[in-house]
Design a protein around this motif. Structure first.
Motif, mmCIF file in Angstrom:
data_model
loop_
_atom_site.group_PDB
_atom_site.id
_atom_site.type_symbol
_atom_site.label_atom_id
_atom_site.label_comp_id
_atom_site.label_asym_id
_atom_site.label_seq_id
_atom_site.Cartn_x
_atom_site.Cartn_y
_atom_site.Cartn_z
ATOM 1 N N SER A 109 1.381 -12.474 -10.211
ATOM 2 C CA SER A 109 2.510 -12.085 -11.075
ATOM 3 C C SER A 109 2.029 -11.711 -12.460
ATOM 4 C CB SER A 109 3.510 -13.227 -11.173
ATOM 5 O OG SER A 109 2.913 -14.283 -11.906
ATOM 6 N N GLY A 110 0.799 -11.169 -12.541
ATOM 7 C CA GLY A 110 0.363 -10.600 -13.811
ATOM 8 C C GLY A 110 1.150 -9.316 -14.040
ATOM 9 N N ALA A 111 0.760 -8.553 -15.065
ATOM 10 C CA ALA A 111 1.500 -7.334 -15.387
ATOM 11 C C ALA A 111 1.541 -6.386 -14.189
ATOM 12 C CB ALA A 111 0.829 -6.656 -16.581
ATOM 13 N N TRP A 112 0.405 -6.246 -13.477
ATOM 14 C CA TRP A 112 0.346 -5.242 -12.409
ATOM 15 C C TRP A 112 1.104 -5.707 -11.166
ATOM 16 C CZ3 TRP A 112 0.840 -0.609 -11.841
ATOM 17 C CH2 TRP A 112 0.273 0.180 -10.845
ATOM 18 N N TYR B 63 0.975 -17.751 -9.811
ATOM 19 C CA TYR B 63 0.075 -18.881 -10.074
ATOM 20 C C TYR B 63 0.721 -19.808 -11.109
ATOM 21 C CZ TYR B 63 -4.207 -21.102 -11.897
ATOM 22 O OH TYR B 63 -5.163 -21.989 -12.326
ATOM 23 N N GLU B 64 1.540 -19.193 -11.969
ATOM 24 C CA GLU B 64 2.155 -19.943 -13.068
ATOM 25 C C GLU B 64 3.514 -20.493 -12.640
ATOM 26 O OE1 GLU B 64 0.457 -17.604 -16.906
ATOM 27 O OE2 GLU B 64 1.418 -16.374 -15.413
ATOM 28 N N PRO C 144 -6.273 -11.139 -10.615
ATOM 29 C CA PRO C 144 -7.471 -10.663 -11.323
ATOM 30 C C PRO C 144 -8.702 -10.914 -10.451
ATOM 31 C CG PRO C 144 -6.206 -12.227 -12.676
ATOM 32 C CD PRO C 144 -5.633 -12.269 -11.303
ATOM 33 N N PRO D 6 -10.377 -15.062 -9.832
ATOM 34 C CA PRO D 6 -9.918 -16.036 -8.836
ATOM 35 C C PRO D 6 -9.561 -15.397 -7.489
ATOM 36 C CG PRO D 6 -8.074 -15.441 -10.248
ATOM 37 C CD PRO D 6 -9.198 -14.505 -10.568
ATOM 38 N N THR E 235 -6.771 -5.059 -7.127
ATOM 39 C CA THR E 235 -7.610 -5.631 -8.190
ATOM 40 C C THR E 235 -8.748 -4.671 -8.524
ATOM 41 O OG1 THR E 235 -7.097 -7.804 -7.304
ATOM 42 C CG2 THR E 235 -8.979 -7.673 -8.803
ATOM 43 N N LYS E 236 -9.049 -4.552 -9.818
ATOM 44 C CA LYS E 236 -10.141 -3.656 -10.226
ATOM 45 C C LYS E 236 -11.288 -4.499 -10.743
ATOM 46 C CE LYS E 236 -7.091 0.193 -11.395
ATOM 47 N NZ LYS E 236 -6.486 1.018 -12.452
ATOM 48 N N SER F 96 -2.858 3.871 -13.941
ATOM 49 C CA SER F 96 -1.509 3.304 -13.818
ATOM 50 C C SER F 96 -1.344 2.063 -14.678
ATOM 51 C CB SER F 96 -1.276 2.924 -12.356
ATOM 52 O OG SER F 96 -2.362 2.123 -11.891
ATOM 53 N N ALA G 80 0.697 -0.859 -16.038
ATOM 54 C CA ALA G 80 1.888 -1.581 -15.574
ATOM 55 C C ALA G 80 3.080 -1.302 -16.494
ATOM 56 C CB ALA G 80 1.583 -3.079 -15.545
ATOM 57 N N ARG H 63 -6.546 -3.070 -22.044
ATOM 58 C CA ARG H 63 -7.151 -4.276 -22.640
ATOM 59 C C ARG H 63 -8.634 -4.066 -22.844
ATOM 60 N NH1 ARG H 63 -4.690 -7.243 -18.156
ATOM 61 N NH2 ARG H 63 -2.486 -6.886 -18.402
ATOM 62 N N VAL I 79 -6.533 -10.387 -18.951
ATOM 63 C CA VAL I 79 -7.822 -10.224 -18.286
ATOM 64 C C VAL I 79 -8.518 -8.910 -18.716
ATOM 65 C CG1 VAL I 79 -6.745 -9.271 -16.201
ATOM 66 C CG2 VAL I 79 -8.983 -10.295 -16.042
ATOM 67 N N GLU J 274 -11.286 -6.907 -17.450
ATOM 68 C CA GLU J 274 -12.157 -6.794 -16.272
ATOM 69 C C GLU J 274 -13.488 -6.127 -16.602
ATOM 70 O OE1 GLU J 274 -11.774 -8.229 -13.522
ATOM 71 O OE2 GLU J 274 -9.707 -8.263 -12.806
HETATM 72 N N1 LIG Z 1 -2.213 -4.253 -15.959
HETATM 73 C C1 LIG Z 1 -2.318 -3.057 -15.400
HETATM 74 O O1 LIG Z 1 -1.717 -2.083 -15.855
HETATM 75 C C2 LIG Z 1 -3.161 -2.871 -14.169
HETATM 76 C C3 LIG Z 1 -3.093 -1.649 -13.494
HETATM 77 C C4 LIG Z 1 -3.850 -1.460 -12.352
HETATM 78 C C5 LIG Z 1 -4.685 -2.496 -11.904
HETATM 79 N N2 LIG Z 1 -4.741 -3.665 -12.600
HETATM 80 C C6 LIG Z 1 -5.624 -4.712 -12.066
HETATM 81 O O2 LIG Z 1 -4.810 -5.744 -11.522
HETATM 82 C C7 LIG Z 1 -5.499 -6.991 -11.632
HETATM 83 C C8 LIG Z 1 -4.553 -7.998 -12.247
HETATM 84 O O3 LIG Z 1 -4.339 -7.598 -13.581
HETATM 85 P P1 LIG Z 1 -3.000 -7.897 -14.394
HETATM 86 O O4 LIG Z 1 -2.910 -6.862 -15.444
HETATM 87 O O5 LIG Z 1 -1.861 -8.041 -13.478
HETATM 88 O O6 LIG Z 1 -3.388 -9.318 -15.053
HETATM 89 P P2 LIG Z 1 -2.702 -10.102 -16.265
HETATM 90 O O7 LIG Z 1 -3.751 -10.323 -17.298
HETATM 91 O O8 LIG Z 1 -1.423 -9.454 -16.676
HETATM 92 O O9 LIG Z 1 -2.349 -11.505 -15.608
HETATM 93 C C9 LIG Z 1 -3.324 -12.362 -15.100
HETATM 94 C C10 LIG Z 1 -2.680 -13.132 -13.977
HETATM 95 O O10 LIG Z 1 -3.686 -13.971 -13.391
HETATM 96 C C11 LIG Z 1 -3.093 -15.231 -13.111
HETATM 97 N N3 LIG Z 1 -4.142 -16.248 -13.058
HETATM 98 C C12 LIG Z 1 -4.818 -16.817 -14.090
HETATM 99 N N4 LIG Z 1 -5.698 -17.726 -13.610
HETATM 100 C C13 LIG Z 1 -5.578 -17.716 -12.262
HETATM 101 C C14 LIG Z 1 -6.196 -18.420 -11.211
HETATM 102 N N5 LIG Z 1 -7.154 -19.324 -11.453
HETATM 103 N N6 LIG Z 1 -5.810 -18.175 -9.938
HETATM 104 C C15 LIG Z 1 -4.857 -17.251 -9.667
HETATM 105 N N7 LIG Z 1 -4.224 -16.538 -10.626
HETATM 106 C C16 LIG Z 1 -4.583 -16.780 -11.904
HETATM 107 C C17 LIG Z 1 -2.119 -15.440 -14.267
HETATM 108 O O11 LIG Z 1 -1.143 -16.364 -13.880
HETATM 109 C C18 LIG Z 1 -1.545 -14.035 -14.428
HETATM 110 O O12 LIG Z 1 -0.440 -13.859 -13.572
HETATM 111 C C19 LIG Z 1 -6.753 -6.717 -12.463
HETATM 112 O O13 LIG Z 1 -7.859 -6.606 -11.621
HETATM 113 C C20 LIG Z 1 -6.464 -5.390 -13.137
HETATM 114 O O14 LIG Z 1 -7.630 -4.649 -13.398
HETATM 115 C C21 LIG Z 1 -3.988 -3.880 -13.704
#
Ligand SMILES: NC(=O)c1ccc[n+]([C@@H]2O[C@H](COP(=O)([O-])OP(=O)(O)OC[C@H]3O[C@@H](n4cnc5c(N)ncnc54)[C@H](O)[C@@H]3O)[C@@H](O)[C@H]2O)c1
Length: 332
Positions: free
Chosen positions: A8-11, A31-32, A77, A80, A102-103, A132, A134, A249, A273, A275
């Protein structure tokens, strides 16, 4: 269809919204767990404050939410990822299609993300990637992504699940290229941020992006990718968006480093995160192991992991031996 988004991160949030808008029954695993009551009450996720969560999205802290789903999207991310996949694997149905978004590359093994997901789930994993943010996808800004798999049926299944007027999905038979391009461009984006932080201009960034793409494609091809993928959405497309946008980021962390901040401090300040930091180590080690010349990645590695001075790293890059642009350049 029933779909689960694991993360449930941004993506993960943006993709859950997209799937819900396409009429699918979506559960988003988080996770949260402590944030669930707030997210349910406000219909907002603090990880993506700009977007409202449609009522149709269920939120769960239980991996069992994947049970009965035809589509399972892994949106963790990279750090994990393996433990998340291990947690959800027992609940993934045998006929479910699994997608990795995940990237990154796994630290130590340098495995691609879909390889990690495949090892833990035993599934043939589709890669969804591309330029893309989010923040933009979640509010319907037109975006193009790639659904990559060696299995055309699976790639098209994922294309259909996500496709919308404002979210165009193209298919590709090259998941290796798609994932390597996505992971390695984050390193170049961090460097692009550094050039901004140092006060350089558009010319510098254009040179960095172009030469960065050249060296990442070189490594990709050595690892089995198709060169053309680096000229597509997952390659140059994602590179453009990550190196030029303030949503990135990786770029934001790079700007802070270029302004003199220590890399750890910079990542803390970004607060999400980064990456590219992790990918820099894997890219550097993979390049060395393959005997590939990757001067930008090597300079990034030295700044991020060995405390090298940013100015010295730039000087080192700019004073390299003169050369032709393409290794196979021939004069007529
Ligand atoms: N944000 C974007 O626009 C975007 C776009 C395309 C791809 N991505 C990729 O998607 C992936 C996730 O990125 P995001 O932007 O959603 O992340 P984010 O930084 O918004 O959120 C991180 C997430 O990781 C979770 N987390 C933290 N510790 C953890 C653990 N130990 N176990 C499980 N979950 C845990 C947090 O609860 C949170 O939901 C990355 O690899 C990123 O490169 C992101």
């Amino acid at each position: 269809m029933k779909a689960a988004v694991i993360g449930s991160g941004a993506w993960g949030t943006a993709l859950a919204i997209r799937l819900c808008q396409n009429g699918h029954h979506v559960t988003m695993w988080t996770y949260e767990k402590d944030l669930i009551p707030e997210m349910e009450r406000t219909r907002h996720n603090p990880r993506l404050p700009s977007a409202a969560l449609p009522e149709g999205i269920q939120i769960s802290g239980d991996y069992a939410c994947a049970r009965g789903c035809k589509l399972v999207v892994i949106a963790s991310p990279s750090f994990p990822l393996r433990s998340v996949c291990r947690g959800v694997a027992p609940y993934i149905d045998s006929d479910a299609v699994v997608v990795s978004v995940t990237k990154g590359l796994e630290q130590g093994t340098h495995l691609r993300m879909s390889q990690v997901v495949a090892q833990e789930t035993g599934k043939d994993v589709v890669v969804l990637t591309g330029p893309s943010h989010a923040e933009e996808v979640s509010v319907g800004i037109p975006t193009g992504c790639l659904s990559a798999s060696e299995n055309q049926d699976l790639a098209e299944f994922v294309q259909d699940a996500f496709m919308a007027d404002n979210f165009r999905i193209y298919t590709s038979p090259d998941p290796i290229g798609a994932e390597l391009a996505a992971a390695l461009k984050n390193v170049i984006a961090l460097c692009a941020g550094i050039t901004d932080g140092l006060g350089f201009g558009d010319n510098t960034k254009a040179m960095l992006m172009t030469r960065g793409l050249t060296e990442t494609a070189r490594l990709g091809v050595a690892l089995g990718a198709q060169k053309e993928t680096f000229a597509g959405l997952a390659g140059v497309g994602d590179l453009i968006v990550t190196c030029t946008s303030m949503h990135s980021r990786n770029r934001r962390a790079g700007i802070l480093i270029g302004q003199g901040k220590d890399p750890q401090e910079a990542m803390k300040e970004v607060g999400a995160v980064v990456e590219g930091y992790y990918a820099a180590r894997s890219a550097y080690e993979l390049g060395k192991a393959q005997g590939i010349d990757m001067p930008i990645t090597e300079a990034a590695y030295k700044v991020l992991y060995e405390g090298a001075n940013v100015q010295d790293a730039v000087k080192g890059l700019l004073s390299r031996q003169r050369k032709a642009e393409h290794e196979d350049a021939g004069w007529l």
